[in-house]
Design a protein around this motif. Structure first.
Motif, PDB file in Angstrom:
ATOM      1  N   ASP A 203      51.511  26.958  19.955  1.00 54.67           N
ATOM      2  CA  ASP A 203      52.853  27.445  19.649  1.00 54.67           C
ATOM      3  C   ASP A 203      52.950  28.917  20.064  1.00 54.67           C
ATOM      4  OD1 ASP A 203      55.491  27.660  18.659  1.00 54.67           O
ATOM      5  OD2 ASP A 203      55.057  26.283  17.039  1.00 54.67           O
ATOM      6  N   GLN A 204      53.795  29.671  19.407  1.00 56.37           N
ATOM      7  CA  GLN A 204      53.965  31.070  19.756  1.00 56.37           C
ATOM      8  C   GLN A 204      52.961  31.940  19.009  1.00 56.37           C
ATOM      9  OE1 GLN A 204      58.379  30.848  18.951  1.00 56.37           O
ATOM     10  NE2 GLN A 204      58.436  32.191  20.735  1.00 56.37           N
ATOM     11  N   LYS A 205      52.564  33.036  19.631  1.00 55.24           N
ATOM     12  CA  LYS A 205      51.662  33.968  18.966  1.00 55.24           C
ATOM     13  C   LYS A 205      52.472  35.105  18.361  1.00 55.24           C
ATOM     14  CE  LYS A 205      50.539  36.725  23.088  1.00 55.24           C
ATOM     15  NZ  LYS A 205      51.048  38.024  22.661  1.00 55.24           N
ATOM     16  N   TYR A 206      51.879  35.708  17.331  1.00 53.60           N
ATOM     17  CA  TYR A 206      52.513  36.843  16.678  1.00 53.60           C
ATOM     18  C   TYR A 206      51.666  38.087  16.961  1.00 53.60           C
ATOM     19  CZ  TYR A 206      55.009  33.039  14.467  1.00 53.60           C
ATOM     20  OH  TYR A 206      55.748  31.915  14.264  1.00 53.60           O
ATOM     21  N   SER A 207      51.911  39.170  16.241  1.00 47.85           N
ATOM     22  CA  SER A 207      51.180  40.407  16.485  1.00 47.85           C
ATOM     23  C   SER A 207      49.685  40.189  16.286  1.00 47.85           C
ATOM     24  CB  SER A 207      51.670  41.500  15.532  1.00 47.85           C
ATOM     25  OG  SER A 207      51.482  41.126  14.187  1.00 47.85           O
ATOM     26  N   GLY A 208      48.893  40.812  17.158  1.00 45.32           N
ATOM     27  CA  GLY A 208      47.439  40.687  17.042  1.00 45.32           C
ATOM     28  C   GLY A 208      46.907  39.357  17.514  1.00 45.32           C
ATOM     29  N   ASN A 209      47.671  38.635  18.356  1.00 41.89           N
ATOM     30  CA  ASN A 209      47.233  37.339  18.889  1.00 41.89           C
ATOM     31  C   ASN A 209      46.983  36.298  17.797  1.00 41.89           C
ATOM     32  OD1 ASN A 209      47.360  38.282  21.521  1.00 41.89           O
ATOM     33  ND2 ASN A 209      45.212  38.890  21.563  1.00 41.89           N
ATOM     34  N   ILE A 210      47.705  36.399  16.693  1.00 44.54           N
ATOM     35  CA  ILE A 210      47.555  35.484  15.567  1.00 44.54           C
ATOM     36  C   ILE A 210      48.703  34.482  15.553  1.00 44.54           C
ATOM     37  CG2 ILE A 210      47.460  35.295  13.044  1.00 44.54           C
ATOM     38  CD1 ILE A 210      44.976  36.517  14.316  1.00 44.54           C
ATOM     39  N   GLY A 211      48.400  33.239  15.230  1.00 42.10           N
ATOM     40  CA  GLY A 211      49.414  32.208  15.078  1.00 42.10           C
ATOM     41  C   GLY A 211      49.171  31.389  13.825  1.00 42.10           C
ATOM     42  N   VAL A 212      50.196  30.717  13.348  1.00 51.50           N
ATOM     43  CA  VAL A 212      50.081  29.836  12.187  1.00 51.50           C
ATOM     44  C   VAL A 212      50.753  28.512  12.527  1.00 51.50           C
ATOM     45  CG1 VAL A 212      49.967  31.680  10.476  1.00 51.50           C
ATOM     46  CG2 VAL A 212      52.190  30.794  11.178  1.00 51.50           C
ATOM     47  N   GLY A 213      50.386  27.474  11.798  1.00 54.95           N
ATOM     48  CA  GLY A 213      50.989  26.173  12.032  1.00 54.95           C
ATOM     49  C   GLY A 213      50.724  25.228  10.882  1.00 54.95           C
ATOM     50  N   PHE A 214      51.410  24.103  10.896  1.00 57.10           N
ATOM     51  CA  PHE A 214      51.204  23.065   9.892  1.00 57.10           C
ATOM     52  C   PHE A 214      51.476  21.719  10.540  1.00 57.10           C
ATOM     53  CE2 PHE A 214      55.695  23.947   9.733  1.00 57.10           C
ATOM     54  CZ  PHE A 214      56.289  22.709   9.511  1.00 57.10           C
ATOM     55  N   GLY A 215      50.993  20.663   9.906  1.00 58.70           N
ATOM     56  CA  GLY A 215      51.191  19.336  10.454  1.00 58.70           C
ATOM     57  C   GLY A 215      51.165  18.267   9.379  1.00 58.70           C
ATOM     58  N   TYR A 216      51.859  17.161   9.655  1.00 65.37           N
ATOM     59  CA  TYR A 216      51.822  15.961   8.822  1.00 65.37           C
ATOM     60  C   TYR A 216      51.372  14.815   9.728  1.00 65.37           C
ATOM     61  CZ  TYR A 216      54.570  18.608   5.434  1.00 65.37           C
ATOM     62  OH  TYR A 216      55.000  19.552   4.539  1.00 65.37           O
ATOM     63  N   THR A 217      50.416  14.039   9.282  1.00 64.23           N
ATOM     64  CA  THR A 217      49.859  12.999  10.134  1.00 64.23           C
ATOM     65  C   THR A 217      49.875  11.640   9.445  1.00 64.23           C
ATOM     66  OG1 THR A 217      47.593  13.410   9.323  1.00 64.23           O
ATOM     67  CG2 THR A 217      48.311  14.647  11.261  1.00 64.23           C
ATOM     68  N   VAL A 218      49.921  10.605  10.255  1.00 58.82           N
ATOM     69  CA  VAL A 218      49.687   9.239   9.795  1.00 58.82           C
ATOM     70  C   VAL A 218      48.589   8.672  10.683  1.00 58.82           C
ATOM     71  CG1 VAL A 218      51.538   8.319  11.251  1.00 58.82           C
ATOM     72  CG2 VAL A 218      50.714   6.996   9.301  1.00 58.82           C
ATOM     73  N   SER A 219      47.616   7.997  10.083  1.00 57.77           N
ATOM     74  CA  SER A 219      46.467   7.526  10.863  1.00 57.77           C
ATOM     75  C   SER A 219      45.929   6.228  10.269  1.00 57.77           C
ATOM     76  CB  SER A 219      45.363   8.584  10.904  1.00 57.77           C
ATOM     77  OG  SER A 219      44.987   8.986   9.600  1.00 57.77           O
ATOM     78  N   TYR A 220      45.134   5.540  11.084  1.00 61.51           N
ATOM     79  CA  TYR A 220      44.540   4.265  10.682  1.00 61.51           C
ATOM     80  C   TYR A 220      43.026   4.347  10.879  1.00 61.51           C
ATOM     81  CZ  TYR A 220      43.524  -0.715  10.338  1.00 61.51           C
ATOM     82  OH  TYR A 220      43.015  -1.920   9.963  1.00 61.51           O
ATOM     83  N   LEU A 221      42.275   3.927   9.870  1.00 59.38           N
ATOM     84  CA  LEU A 221      40.819   3.948   9.913  1.00 59.38           C
ATOM     85  C   LEU A 221      40.285   2.635  10.468  1.00 59.38           C
ATOM     86  CD1 LEU A 221      38.054   5.220   9.231  1.00 59.38           C
ATOM     87  CD2 LEU A 221      38.291   4.259   6.927  1.00 59.38           C
ATOM     88  N   ILE A 222      39.531   2.720  11.566  1.00 61.37           N
ATOM     89  CA  ILE A 222      38.853   1.558  12.135  1.00 61.37           C
ATOM     90  C   ILE A 222      37.419   1.569  11.615  1.00 61.37           C
ATOM     91  CG2 ILE A 222      38.196   0.367  14.251  1.00 61.37           C
ATOM     92  CD1 ILE A 222      40.375   1.986  15.682  1.00 61.37           C
ATOM     93  N   PRO A 223      37.075   0.719  10.649  1.00 60.95           N
ATOM     94  CA  PRO A 223      35.724   0.757  10.071  1.00 60.95           C
ATOM     95  C   PRO A 223      34.676   0.224  11.039  1.00 60.95           C
ATOM     96  CG  PRO A 223      37.182  -0.754   8.847  1.00 60.95           C
ATOM     97  CD  PRO A 223      37.923  -0.293  10.040  1.00 60.95           C
ATOM     98  N   PHE A 224      33.591   0.980  11.186  1.00 54.11           N
ATOM     99  CA  PHE A 224      32.481   0.551  12.036  1.00 54.11           C
ATOM    100  C   PHE A 224      31.319  -0.003  11.206  1.00 54.11           C
ATOM    101  CE2 PHE A 224      33.722   3.717  15.580  1.00 54.11           C
ATOM    102  CZ  PHE A 224      34.741   2.875  15.966  1.00 54.11           C
ATOM    103  N   LYS A 225      31.025   0.656  10.099  1.00 49.94           N
ATOM    104  CA  LYS A 225      29.911   0.240   9.254  1.00 49.94           C
ATOM    105  C   LYS A 225      30.106   0.776   7.855  1.00 49.94           C
ATOM    106  CE  LYS A 225      27.160   4.244  10.739  1.00 49.94           C
ATOM    107  NZ  LYS A 225      25.865   4.677  11.333  1.00 49.94           N
TER     108      LYS A 225
END
Length: 230
Positions: A203-225
């Motif tokens: 995304d965009q950077k702010y002063s001092g080359n710092i950025g912030v962000g957030f996310g919401y995810t949906v995912s599915y677990l494929i069981p192996f063992k």
């Protein structure tokens, strides 16, 4: 004498019951190891409500041991932005790789996570500068608008992220997650005579080359063992 015999019989009965309970098998809930894969809902929904944005992000993690997970995100973004000073378009791909540690103590067969982790991020992108204002340096003349349509290709950026979040199982093998991120830009390849205005995946950077962000995810677990807890 009867009281003595009754007491002995009662003690023997209690001892036998305790012994039977100790020998009864305890139910063991094995820990699931597998690949969890999904998408970022913020980027997916933004395609609908933001006409100046196109993009997606695939998220994945793999359980390495009891508390540690290997994690990665990859995707594409095309972003047009316009304000009074300038307008530009940035498009490109990004990849983030890292790990995260789960600090949540699950009960029974639960697989929820409260985690802290890190990522190394890389973007490869192009940028087109459509217009920008030039300060004339005097109050007698208005700022000049320039329309260079300057296209720069082969740009890149590298950064680090600190990630904190949760992942909750809402149905069998289906997880909803939320995370916040603090980002620090390490180095970049910029356009000649200008600068990067947006970084896919950062995304965009702010002063001092710092950025912030957030996310919401949906995912599915494929069981192996499955492994029995120690």
């Amino acid at each position: 004498m009867r009281t003595f015999r009754f007491t002995i019989s009662l003690l023997l009965l209690i001892t036998a019951k305790i012994s039977a309970q100790e020998k009864a098998p305890q139910k063991v809930y094995p820990e699931v190891y597998g690949l969890r894969i999904g998408t970022d809902l913020v980027k997916a929904s933004r395609n609908i409500w933001d006409k100046n944005y196109k993009g997606f992000e695939v998220v994945a993690d793999y359980r390495y041991n009891k508390n540690w997970y290997l994690a990665a995100e990859a995707g594409f973004e095309d972003r047009f932005q316009e304000d009074e000073q300038l307008s530009f378009t940035t498009s490109g791909m990004f990849l983030k790789v890292g790990a995260e540690k789960n600090f949540h103590k699950n009960w029974l067969d639960m697989n929820n996570l409260i985690f802290v982790g890190g990522r190394y991020g890389l973007s490869l992108h192009n940028q087109t500068l459509h217009r920008y204002r030039v300060n004339t340096g005097t109050a007698y003349f208005d700022e000049e608008l320039q329309y260079p349509e300057l296209k720069s290709t082969g740009l890149s950026a590298h950064w680090l992220e600190l990630v904190v979040g949760i992942k909750t199982e809402v149905a069998q093998n289906v997880f909803i997650g939320m995370n916040v991120r603090l980002k620090g830009l390490l180095f970049q390849k910029q356009p000649d005579g200008f600068e990067n205005l947006y970084y896919p995946g950062f995304d965009q950077k702010y002063s001092g080359n710092i950025g912030v962000g957030f996310g919401y995810t949906v995912s599915y677990l494929i069981p192996f063992k499955k492994k029995n807890p120690k």
